[in-house]
Design a protein around this motif. Structure first.
Motif, PDB file in Angstrom:
ATOM      1  N   ASP A   1       4.256   1.904  -7.477  1.00 58.30           N
ATOM      2  CA  ASP A   1       3.319   3.023  -7.385  1.00 58.30           C
ATOM      3  C   ASP A   1       4.068   4.345  -7.436  1.00 58.30           C
ATOM      4  O   ASP A   1       5.286   4.408  -7.250  1.00 58.30           O
ATOM      5  CB  ASP A   1       2.462   2.928  -6.118  1.00 58.30           C
ATOM      6  CG  ASP A   1       3.269   2.659  -4.867  1.00 58.30           C
ATOM      7  OD1 ASP A   1       4.168   3.458  -4.557  1.00 58.30           O
ATOM      8  OD2 ASP A   1       3.015   1.636  -4.208  1.00 58.30           O
ATOM      9  N   TRP A   2       3.308   5.382  -7.692  1.00 51.29           N
ATOM     10  CA  TRP A   2       3.822   6.752  -7.757  1.00 51.29           C
ATOM     11  C   TRP A   2       2.780   7.671  -7.150  1.00 51.29           C
ATOM     12  O   TRP A   2       1.574   7.493  -7.357  1.00 51.29           O
ATOM     13  CB  TRP A   2       4.089   7.153  -9.212  1.00 51.29           C
ATOM     14  CG  TRP A   2       4.181   8.631  -9.440  1.00 51.29           C
ATOM     15  CD1 TRP A   2       5.195   9.457  -9.071  1.00 51.29           C
ATOM     16  CD2 TRP A   2       3.204   9.477 -10.079  1.00 51.29           C
ATOM     17  NE1 TRP A   2       4.931  10.752  -9.442  1.00 51.29           N
ATOM     18  CE2 TRP A   2       3.711  10.801 -10.070  1.00 51.29           C
ATOM     19  CE3 TRP A   2       1.960   9.246 -10.671  1.00 51.29           C
ATOM     20  CZ2 TRP A   2       3.014  11.881 -10.609  1.00 51.29           C
ATOM     21  CZ3 TRP A   2       1.265  10.318 -11.214  1.00 51.29           C
ATOM     22  CH2 TRP A   2       1.795  11.623 -11.178  1.00 51.29           C
TER      23      TRP A   2
ATOM     24  N   ARG B   1      -0.894   3.162  -9.500  1.00 47.36           N
ATOM     25  CA  ARG B   1      -0.421   1.938  -8.851  1.00 47.36           C
ATOM     26  C   ARG B   1      -0.728   0.738  -9.728  1.00 47.36           C
ATOM     27  O   ARG B   1      -1.784   0.691 -10.379  1.00 47.36           O
ATOM     28  CB  ARG B   1      -1.096   1.767  -7.491  1.00 47.36           C
ATOM     29  CG  ARG B   1      -0.682   0.523  -6.715  1.00 47.36           C
ATOM     30  CD  ARG B   1      -1.460   0.395  -5.418  1.00 47.36           C
ATOM     31  NE  ARG B   1      -1.031  -0.742  -4.626  1.00 47.36           N
ATOM     32  CZ  ARG B   1      -1.461  -1.989  -4.807  1.00 47.36           C
ATOM     33  NH1 ARG B   1      -2.362  -2.241  -5.766  1.00 47.36           N
ATOM     34  NH2 ARG B   1      -1.021  -2.967  -4.042  1.00 47.36           N
ATOM     35  N   ILE B   2       0.164  -0.242  -9.750  1.00 49.32           N
ATOM     36  CA  ILE B   2      -0.067  -1.483 -10.476  1.00 49.32           C
ATOM     37  C   ILE B   2       0.412  -2.642  -9.622  1.00 49.32           C
ATOM     38  O   ILE B   2       1.418  -2.524  -8.895  1.00 49.32           O
ATOM     39  CB  ILE B   2       0.634  -1.473 -11.851  1.00 49.32           C
ATOM     40  CG1 ILE B   2       0.214  -2.706 -12.659  1.00 49.32           C
ATOM     41  CG2 ILE B   2       2.148  -1.384 -11.708  1.00 49.32           C
ATOM     42  CD1 ILE B   2       0.601  -2.631 -14.114  1.00 49.32           C
TER      43      ILE B   2
ATOM     44  N   GLY C   1       7.900   4.058  -5.916  1.00 43.67           N
ATOM     45  CA  GLY C   1       8.243   2.857  -5.171  1.00 43.67           C
ATOM     46  C   GLY C   1       7.912   1.578  -5.902  1.00 43.67           C
ATOM     47  O   GLY C   1       7.058   1.544  -6.808  1.00 43.67           O
ATOM     48  N   GLY C   2       8.581   0.503  -5.517  1.00 37.27           N
ATOM     49  CA  GLY C   2       8.297  -0.826  -6.035  1.00 37.27           C
ATOM     50  C   GLY C   2       8.319  -1.828  -4.903  1.00 37.27           C
ATOM     51  O   GLY C   2       9.031  -1.651  -3.901  1.00 37.27           O
TER      52      GLY C   2
ATOM     53  N   ASP D   1       0.800  -1.225   0.000  1.00 32.53           N
ATOM     54  CA  ASP D   1       0.000   0.000   0.000  1.00 32.53           C
ATOM     55  C   ASP D   1       0.831   1.272   0.000  1.00 32.53           C
ATOM     56  O   ASP D   1       0.286   2.360  -0.165  1.00 32.53           O
ATOM     57  CB  ASP D   1      -0.948   0.004   1.204  1.00 32.53           C
ATOM     58  CG  ASP D   1      -1.969  -1.117   1.124  1.00 32.53           C
ATOM     59  OD1 ASP D   1      -2.494  -1.353   0.024  1.00 32.53           O
ATOM     60  OD2 ASP D   1      -2.225  -1.761   2.158  1.00 32.53           O
ATOM     61  N   GLY D   2       2.126   1.184   0.232  1.00 36.04           N
ATOM     62  CA  GLY D   2       2.982   2.354   0.129  1.00 36.04           C
ATOM     63  C   GLY D   2       3.254   3.025   1.455  1.00 36.04           C
ATOM     64  O   GLY D   2       2.830   2.583   2.519  1.00 36.04           O
TER      65      GLY D   2
END
Length: 704
Positions: free
Chosen positions: A348-349, A330-331, A382-383, A153-154
């Motif tokens: 995600d970004w 997000r993917i 992020g990844g 979820d970041g």
């Protein structure tokens, strides 16, 4: 109307359970029992990809949303989940409504990550939550995962994750209206229509009230008056299959929120609009989801300085325009890697940008002496990778990590003289150096089925949160107290561990979790001096005020225990259930340097004890009654633990009668005992309370 609120510890790989509108379908507990009889845990998916196999290792609670309560008050039934203030969105300052868990508080920015159908919800500028914007939504469930380090979820999940899920209402028109104490009105509309293979849902709400006087009786002066509020929202959701496997989900919502704080020059206004689009494939071997979203916010607020005798007030500060924007994507992909293995890979970004425009040091109530503009932007890329293994029939292992690259860009703060002796002269014009770095998030855990009834689980995690634009660049005042911003704040970083037991036997579920968290670089408002004097970043502070600055503390250390229990007593009385929950949090500040004065103290606004419970009886046609109780322990207003807020116990009640299949009559009461729930206390001892006793009577009608 949704079914009654029930809290469940997350058992096995439980996904969200969709709760039907009143009078529709079988009881939710029947669904659970029927599935359990087949040897399966519930897998009724509302939105997004299925719940992860690894979720069994973490401490999670699920509640179905109750239309008789606002979203924020429904979430208050989860002990340990709190906002910075005890007051709700009808009387609180919107900037005080950040949400957190496990005592990792300290300021009003959210330290729990709030997500709606996969989209982060914190205000792009300040990190608080605009709670009235969610009452217009057709929500089915919420899942609250305590503990940080959410890999998928970041960033931002320092203390936990709160996920809100939209409902699939089918063909339905539902109208509700209620009238309450102090000329209060609540109204809502839910419209659902199946269009071909798709589903259209339109929902709306409106709420207003003359409000109550926040200052407690005996301390009021002639300036004190009821705090009026008016709020409205509209949401449109469309879900449709694009193929046998791929589903399109589109969401648009808008809201407006006007409140006053109970005296002249205390009004505030908050507008917002969100849009998102998501593609989900949960049916093929290669499961995946892709999401893109935008958040738009605008905020304005005025602050008044009240004389000590509370018989006069003057405008001292106003944020007349605070626009902000959040963008993100997000993917996630879940490739087939084996019957006993689940692999999650994604990235995600998120970008936020915002500016505050302010006037302050007023010569009179309409003429500011100075103005300020401040703001900037942040970006995070992020990844992540997370894997879960069904190692045996009894054992699940899970672990994962993510790497984020962050930057703080375009930071500035500029102050200008507006009136004589030098109108238009620039007092401050600062451009802050771009900063960037890399952060790591990780978590791992296990769940072991000791028996058919008992599961032992444990987890450890690392997580982080980037300071908000508000914390970095915007000074602020509350009454006579002034707090300076700090553009050099470092990200907060949490490390923690927990161990828990989940027990399910027949109609009883019980979850117990012990935890330890350490939040390094915790951002807090650190008191540095008392007025009078001229201080950097804020200017003059009077003798009745204090000067503070946002700083990184060495750490906040928090340990405690959480207990959730639910009892389905339907075999004794059809539709009867009981829920109880308790959280004990022992939190302590570790401070040195400028923060040495608060070393060993409890963080501001963090109680040791928090408990809730309810008993509910409800028939399938909606007829029923409930009684809910909440207890929040004593907590401190300030970081030096000088100003104390007393503990509080409140009772809420509801009764409903189904006249027929289409009409329901309900009455409810908030704060039945009219308990004094202290929400704030000023340095001169003035106490502000949360909502008093409020009675409601209403009708709800539906057409299918």
């Amino acid at each position: 109307m949704k079914k009654s609120v029930l809290a469940y510890p997350l058992l096995a790989s439980m996904a969200l359970v969709s709760v039907p509108a009143w009078g529709q379908g079988p009881d939710i507990n029947d669904d659970i029992e029927n599935i359990a009889a087949d040897g399966l845990s519930p897998e009724i998916i509302v939105t997004g990809l299925p719940a992860s196999l690894g979720d069994k290792a973490y401490n999670a609670t699920e509640i179905s949303m109750d239309s008789s309560q606002t979203v924020e008050n429904s979430l208050r039934d989860v002990p340990g989940l709190q906002q910075f203030r005890r007051s709700d969105a009808r009387s609180a300052n919107p900037t005080s409504q950040g949400v957190t868990l496990r005592g990792l508080g300290g300021n009003a920015s959210s330290r729990a990550l709030l997500i709606l159908d996969g989209v982060p919800q914190a205000d792009p500028f300040g990190g608080w939550v605009a709670w009235p914007g969610y009452d217009a939504l057709a929500l089915a469930n919420a899942r609250i995962t305590r503990g940080g380090g959410s890999v998928a979820d970041g960033q931002g999940a320092i203390s936990g994750t709160i996920e809100l899920f939209s409902d699939n209402v089918g063909d339905l028109i539902e109208l509700g209206a209620a009238y309450g104490s102090r000329n209060s009105v609540d109204a809502d509309l839910l419209f659902g229509r199946e269009l071909g293979q798709g589903q259209l849902t339109i929902s709306a709400n409106y709420a207003r009230g003359d409000g109550f006087i926040p200052i407690i009786e005996g301390q009021r002066g002639t300036v004190d008056r009821p705090a009026e509020y008016e709020q409205a929202g509209l949401a449109v959701r469309f879900v449709a299959p694009l193929s046998d496997n791929v589903e399109l989900q589109s969401n648009v919502r808008a809201f407006t929120d006007d409140r006053e704080r109970g005296f002249a020059f205390s009004e505030n206004h908050n507008d917002g609009a969100d849009a998102s689009i998501r593609l989900v494939d949960r049916n093929s071997d290669w499961q995946w989801s892709a999401l893109a979203y935008v958040q738009i916010r605008n905020f304005d607020v005025s602050f008044g300085g009240v004389a000590d005798d509370r018989n006069s007030v003057s405008r001292v500060f106003e944020q007349f325009n605070v626009p902000s924007t959040g963008l993100g994507a997000r993917i996630e992909v879940r490739p087939p890697v084996g019957d006993n293995v689940e692999l999650r890979i994604g990235g995600d970004w998120r970008r936020t940008e915002g500016t505050t425009n302010e006037n302050f040091f007023f010569a009179d109530n309409d003429t500011p002496r100075r103005s300020r503009r401040a703001g900037g932007s942040t970006s995070i890329y992020g990844g992540f990778v997370e894997a879960s293994l069904q190692a045996s029939d009894a054992l699940v292992l899970t672990g994962g990590g993510r790497v984020d690259f962050w930057s703080i860009d375009d930071g500035f703060r500029k102050e200008i003289e507006l009136i004589n002796p030098f109108p238009g002269s620039v007092r401050t014009d600062e451009i802050f150096t771009r900063r960037n770095d890399t952060e790591f998030t990780g978590r791992g855990g296990f769940a072991f089925d000791v028996s058919d009834e008992l599961t032992l689980r444990g987890a450890a995690y690392l997580g982080w949160r980037l300071p908000t634009l508000n914390e970095l660049f915007r000074p602020f005042r509350v009454g006579a107290d002034a707090t300076a911003a700090n553009e050099l704040l470092e990200p907060e970083r949490v490390k923690g561990a927990e161990l828990g037991l989940d027990w399910e036997s027949g109609l009883v579920t019980l979850g117990i979790t012990a935890f330890y968290n350490q939040l390094d670089n915790a951002v807090a408002n650190v008191t540095l001096a008392n007025g009078p004097g001229v201080f950097p970043g804020v200017g003059f502070v009077s003798a009745s005020g204090t000067y503070s600055q946002r700083q990184n503390l060495d750490a906040i250390k928090s340990k405690g225990i959480e207990i959730d229990a639910a009892f389905d007593l339907g075999e004794l009385v059809d539709g009867l259930s009981v829920r109880a929950a308790y959280a004990y949090v022992d939190a302590e500040v570790d401070g040195s340097g400028d923060a040495a004065a608060v070393d060993g103290f409890r963080p501001a606004q963090v109680p040791r004890h928090n408990a809730s419970g309810s008993i509910r009886w409800e028939k399938d046609n909606g007829t029923g009654a409930s009684l809910s109780a909440r207890y929040v322990g004593q907590q401190y207003e300030d970081d030096v633990n000088f100003l104390s807020l007393a503990d509080a116990f409140t009772l809420d009640g509801r009764m409903a009668l189904a006249v027929n299949d289409r009409l329901l009559v309900e009455t409810r009461v908030e704060n039945l005992l009219d308990a004094r729930v202290e929400a704030a206390i000023s340095s001169n001892g003035i106490i502000e309370r949360a909502f008093p006793r409020t009675f409601w009577v209403g009708l709800r009608a539906k057409i299918e």
